[in-house]
Design an enzyme around this catalytic site. Sequence first.
Site, PDB file in Angstrom:
ATOM      1  CB  SER A  69     -29.163   4.689 -46.200  1.00  0.00           C
ATOM      2  OG  SER A  69     -28.310   4.799 -45.093  1.00  0.00           O
ATOM      3  CG  ASP A  78     -31.539  11.105 -41.802  1.00  0.00           C
ATOM      4  OD1 ASP A  78     -30.978  10.541 -40.846  1.00  0.00           O
ATOM      5  OD2 ASP A  78     -31.559  10.655 -42.955  1.00  0.00           O
ATOM      6  CG  HIS A 101     -31.665   7.247 -41.970  1.00  0.00           C
ATOM      7  ND1 HIS A 101     -30.988   8.029 -42.878  1.00  0.00           N
ATOM      8  CD2 HIS A 101     -31.261   5.954 -42.218  1.00  0.00           C
ATOM      9  CE1 HIS A 101     -30.198   7.277 -43.629  1.00  0.00           C
ATOM     10  NE2 HIS A 101     -30.364   6.008 -43.255  1.00  0.00           N
TER      11      HIS A 101
END
Length: 551
Positions: free
Chosen positions: A359, A461, A493
């Site tokens: 991320s 995501d 995600h």
Amino acid sequence: MKPNKTLSLSLSLSLSLSLSLSLSLSLPSYKSKFCTLAINRLHFFHYFRSYSSYRISPMHKSFNKSARLYLSKMQSQILPISISISNPFFPNRTPPSSIMPASAAAHAGAVFLNMEDGDGDDLSHSSIEDGKKFETTPFLPRVSSYDSVNSTSMASTVTSSVSYQQRRRRAASDSNLSDFPGGRRRFFCHNAGRADGDSFFITRVGSKLWARIRSGYSIITGFLALQCYAILIMPGVLQVAYYYYFSNQVRRDIVFGDQPRNKLDIYLPKDNGKNDTPKPVIAFITGGAWVIGYKAWGSLLGRHLSGTDVIVACIDYRNFPKATISEMVKDASRGISFVCNNISEYGGDPNRIYLMGQSAGAHIAACALVEQAIIECDATQSTTWSVSQIKAYLGLSGGYNLYNLAEHLHTRGPYKSLFYSIMGGEESLRKYSPEISVQDPNNKKAVSLLPPIILFHGTADYSIPADCSKTFVDTLQRVGAKAELMLYEGKTHTDVFVQDPMRGDDKLFDDLVAIVYEGDEEALAKQVSAPSRRRLVPEFMLKLAAKISPF
């Protein structure tokens, strides 16, 4: 005579001719001669009064009191002269309007009115040479004697003019009175613009307030969703936390820099030290939206990979608002430098170090890698680690073009204003967008130094779309770098990094092991024969957590 006096005299003569023409149109012909002569005489008096050192007795003293009163009341309307005089010879004739310009008339009126007041006595007149000698009597008295049919016409005209001027003044006064706060007309007109400004101000403040409320609402709901998500995965969190704090395989809080939070954790294999073979290393930078990142978030990954003889070093960094992206990248670079130069002390292989980020951590790690490659191309700068020490870069669910990412996150949070603050201002977006940096012709040599790049992303995501990884891979391949993309169908995600490892069915884990042990058949065969990983959280709780996840 001086030029300015000549010009003044020329203008004065022109004015006199204009006055004469106006009077000739308004009065009978035999009276217009006297009007013209009187005005000419008056004009020369005004000229010599302005430019001579001696004084000439005012011509207007030859007018009687009623005429002087009439002239004084008319003010700027005295010229052009259009006196309504009762004419017994032309009873129905309407005096034509004067053709004299208003400015000239006003100046001529000023000539009459600026003279000194006399004593009111009628002075004897003298003859005037204008080709012939005319023996004259006072001008206005003769007019009055001519109008003997209606001896009071002049008085009535003066009275009506005075009444008209009084009405105009009264109307102007009433109009001015309406300008006070009690007046409606001017109050409305005067405050119309202010009302528009106030409306615009209220609208702007209201929109900003609504944006703050909406932002606050999103933050509150996101925080509540995060709490519910944490409660649902709490059984797995507790098991991982116990391992993190009480396992002898974890080396916590190893300092690598002089800044706050410049620390890292190292996860060692179970059989570490039983053989002298160096282990592969993954230097991992955790995510957290650049705000809540923490090295302990990588404990689940470290727990699983350490069971396959892989050393995991989780690098911590300062978060916003204590730091912006530039400080975060520097912290990450220091941590990578420490791993490259000191991991051998912990049984790691300095020639098999893999850099990984998840991320926001994937973005920070990519920035640190590209920045280091650019620095190495500059012979004047010294470095503490080299991109050649990195076997490959592994990016999980990251964003690499901040311009596109800012537009996307603005609809979900954080909003652009906060995002720009995290990045140190909008002007920093280009510098800390690896996708843009590798396209710079000046960085062509730096791109050639980059290690192989492998990106992982879930197709479901919504926090950071999979297109972010797709475009970055396409860009890298276009500029000549080695890049590969691995997509996980239907994964969100957090599915790839949290829920799936807690299920014990971790596709990402299998792919990482295959990449790290590529070419090592013995190690791969060992992983195939290893027992399956244990489930940490019941399935129904993981499914519910996936639905309410704020990520």
